[in-house]
Design a protein around this motif. Structure first.
Motif, PDB file in Angstrom:
ATOM      1  N   THR A  11       0.911  -1.185   0.096  1.00 38.25           N
ATOM      2  CA  THR A  11      -0.021   0.026   0.021  1.00 38.25           C
ATOM      3  C   THR A  11       1.006   1.233   0.095  1.00 38.25           C
ATOM      4  OG1 THR A  11      -0.385  -0.044   2.321  1.00 38.25           O
ATOM      5  CG2 THR A  11      -2.005  -1.300   1.159  1.00 38.25           C
ATOM      6  N   THR A  12       1.948   1.213   0.743  1.00 40.29           N
ATOM      7  CA  THR A  12       2.723   2.625   0.566  1.00 40.29           C
ATOM      8  C   THR A  12       3.483   2.649  -1.000  1.00 40.29           C
ATOM      9  OG1 THR A  12       4.849   0.970   1.144  1.00 40.29           O
ATOM     10  CG2 THR A  12       3.742   2.148   2.874  1.00 40.29           C
ATOM     11  N   SER A  15       0.320   4.052  -2.690  1.00 41.74           N
ATOM     12  CA  SER A  15       0.022   5.662  -2.270  1.00 41.74           C
ATOM     13  C   SER A  15       1.156   6.643  -3.104  1.00 41.74           C
ATOM     14  CB  SER A  15       0.171   5.485  -0.734  1.00 41.74           C
ATOM     15  OG  SER A  15      -0.561   4.836  -0.419  1.00 41.74           O
ATOM     16  N   LEU A  35       2.572   4.029   7.861  1.00 40.81           N
ATOM     17  CA  LEU A  35       2.205   2.853   8.344  1.00 40.81           C
ATOM     18  C   LEU A  35       2.623   3.015   9.871  1.00 40.81           C
ATOM     19  CD1 LEU A  35       3.454   0.344   5.680  1.00 40.81           C
ATOM     20  CD2 LEU A  35       1.004   1.109   6.414  1.00 40.81           C
ATOM     21  N   LYS A  38      -0.513   1.108  14.879  1.00 42.79           N
ATOM     22  CA  LYS A  38      -2.052   1.388  15.443  1.00 42.79           C
ATOM     23  C   LYS A  38      -1.965   0.879  16.766  1.00 42.79           C
ATOM     24  CE  LYS A  38      -4.545   1.404  11.031  1.00 42.79           C
ATOM     25  NZ  LYS A  38      -3.410   1.427  10.139  1.00 42.79           N
ATOM     26  N   GLN A  43      -6.641  -1.430  16.730  1.00 40.37           N
ATOM     27  CA  GLN A  43      -6.660  -2.595  16.016  1.00 40.37           C
ATOM     28  C   GLN A  43      -7.845  -3.606  16.336  1.00 40.37           C
ATOM     29  OE1 GLN A  43      -2.851  -4.981  16.172  1.00 40.37           O
ATOM     30  NE2 GLN A  43      -1.830  -2.792  16.748  1.00 40.37           N
ATOM     31  N   PRO A  83     -10.072  -3.372   2.820  1.00 42.66           N
ATOM     32  CA  PRO A  83      -8.981  -3.067   3.830  1.00 42.66           C
ATOM     33  C   PRO A  83      -7.921  -2.498   3.152  1.00 42.66           C
ATOM     34  CG  PRO A  83     -10.057  -5.144   4.441  1.00 42.66           C
ATOM     35  CD  PRO A  83     -10.699  -4.655   3.223  1.00 42.66           C
ATOM     36  N   LYS A  84      -7.450  -2.987   1.996  1.00 44.45           N
ATOM     37  CA  LYS A  84      -6.209  -2.363   1.323  1.00 44.45           C
ATOM     38  C   LYS A  84      -6.664  -0.644   0.766  1.00 44.45           C
ATOM     39  CE  LYS A  84      -2.408  -3.937  -1.675  1.00 44.45           C
ATOM     40  NZ  LYS A  84      -1.985  -4.853  -2.550  1.00 44.45           N
ATOM     41  N   GLN A  87      -6.476   1.198   4.136  1.00 44.84           N
ATOM     42  CA  GLN A  87      -4.906   1.758   4.115  1.00 44.84           C
ATOM     43  C   GLN A  87      -4.463   2.678   3.101  1.00 44.84           C
ATOM     44  OE1 GLN A  87      -2.938   0.687   7.158  1.00 44.84           O
ATOM     45  NE2 GLN A  87      -1.862   2.445   6.437  1.00 44.84           N
ATOM     46  N   GLU A  90      -5.437   5.990   4.473  1.00 47.32           N
ATOM     47  CA  GLU A  90      -4.708   6.553   5.548  1.00 47.32           C
ATOM     48  C   GLU A  90      -3.314   7.285   4.974  1.00 47.32           C
ATOM     49  OE1 GLU A  90      -2.382   4.774   9.376  1.00 47.32           O
ATOM     50  OE2 GLU A  90      -4.557   4.022   8.729  1.00 47.32           O
ATOM     51  N   ASN A  91      -2.696   6.470   3.886  1.00 50.95           N
ATOM     52  CA  ASN A  91      -1.391   6.825   3.649  1.00 50.95           C
ATOM     53  C   ASN A  91      -1.432   8.227   2.666  1.00 50.95           C
ATOM     54  OD1 ASN A  91      -0.476   4.344   4.519  1.00 50.95           O
ATOM     55  ND2 ASN A  91      -0.058   3.272   2.570  1.00 50.95           N
ATOM     56  N   PHE A 114      -9.183   4.665   9.865  1.00 51.26           N
ATOM     57  CA  PHE A 114      -7.944   4.702   9.082  1.00 51.26           C
ATOM     58  C   PHE A 114      -7.600   6.051   8.858  1.00 51.26           C
ATOM     59  CE2 PHE A 114      -8.949   0.255   8.458  1.00 51.26           C
ATOM     60  CZ  PHE A 114      -7.561  -0.346   8.378  1.00 51.26           C
TER      61      PHE A 114
END
Length: 252
Positions: A11-12, A15, A35, A38, A43, A83-84, A87, A90-91, A114
């Motif tokens: 995911t980084t 992003s 990342l 959390k 969590q 979920p992916k 994230q 969030e990134n 997130f």
């Protein structure tokens, strides 16, 4: 990098790829905060929502609003962002340094958690809008249990909230609500946003046919691009789960 390989990529990296394709450069980068761990309470709440994602259902006779339903009479579910994608959201908040974040469509609060965790790195705050009382109550409980203190839940109709918006210029928007009204929300949102601010819309792959007005305004998906809104530029991630449309405001 082949964008068709997105599902296999961290995911980084996804992003970073998104940010690298934005038409306006970002004024800040918080890569060192990507990342960040959390807290356990957060969590646990995220895991709890994932457990009930396909079990929580609501039948209602209220036909005054679709509440995200795609068809008349359809049972309402949580319909949280995958979920992916959560994230990645969030990134993006971290990487853009967004401080004022707005979500339209809270549901159980999954994406908002997130977004708020990412916003912590920037000293930011998440405002999230949910009209359906049962979902708002569920989200409110999840926010309380998460330990996060930078989320404000607004229980109202989105267009009314936007019409009366007084929380300052918006840096980041996540759209995950009634698809047929995305175009209307877009018209209200753009004047409220900072230049270089982002709008991320979910479900372009599976429900793009319900947001044609929005897609036309941001990207010219269905009609010539000369008919798009020239205040924005967009980037479509077709291969990331439900499909995200990332739109950046480039001018007033």
């Amino acid at each position: 990098m082949d964008i068709n390989e997105l599902e296999k990529i961290d995911t980084t990296v996804i992003s970073d790829l998104i940010v690298s394709r934005l038409p306006l450069p970002l004024q800040t980068s918080q890569k060192e905060n990507l990342l960040s761990p959390k807290p356990q309470a957060l969590q646990d709440v995220i895991a709890d929502i994932e457990k009930i994602e396909h079990e929580w259902k609501l039948d209602t006779a209220d036909e005054g609003h679709t509440y995200g339903r795609k068809h008349a009479g359809e049972t309402i579910q949580l319909w949280s962002v995958p979920p992916k994608s959560a994230q990645v959201l969030e990134n993006l908040v971290v990487l853009t340094g967004a401080k004022t974040i707005l979500e339209i469509g809270t549901s159980a609060g999954y994406a908002a958690l997130f977004l708020a965790h990412g916003a912590k790195a920037n000293g930011g705050h998440v405002y999230t809008i949910e009209l359906l009382k049962e979902k708002a109550d569920l989200a409110r409980g999840n926010f309380d249990k998460s330990g996060l203190d930078n989320i404000t839940l607004i229980e109202d109709e989105a267009s009314k909230v936007l019409s009366a918006w007084d929380n300052g210029k918006i840096d980041f928007v996540f759209l995950d609500a009634d698809k047929e009204n995305y175009g209307k929300y877009f018209d209200q949102l753009v004047p409220l946003m900072n230049i270089s601010g982002l709008i991320v819309a979910d479900n372009v792959n599976d429900y793009g046919h319900m947001m044609e007005d929005y897609l036309q305004k941001v990207s010219g998906t269905h009609l010539p691009k000369t008919r798009t809104d020239h205040r924005v530029k967009s980037y479509y991630l077709a291969m990331l789960e439900n499909g995200l449309m990332v739109t950046q405001k480039i001018s007033e």
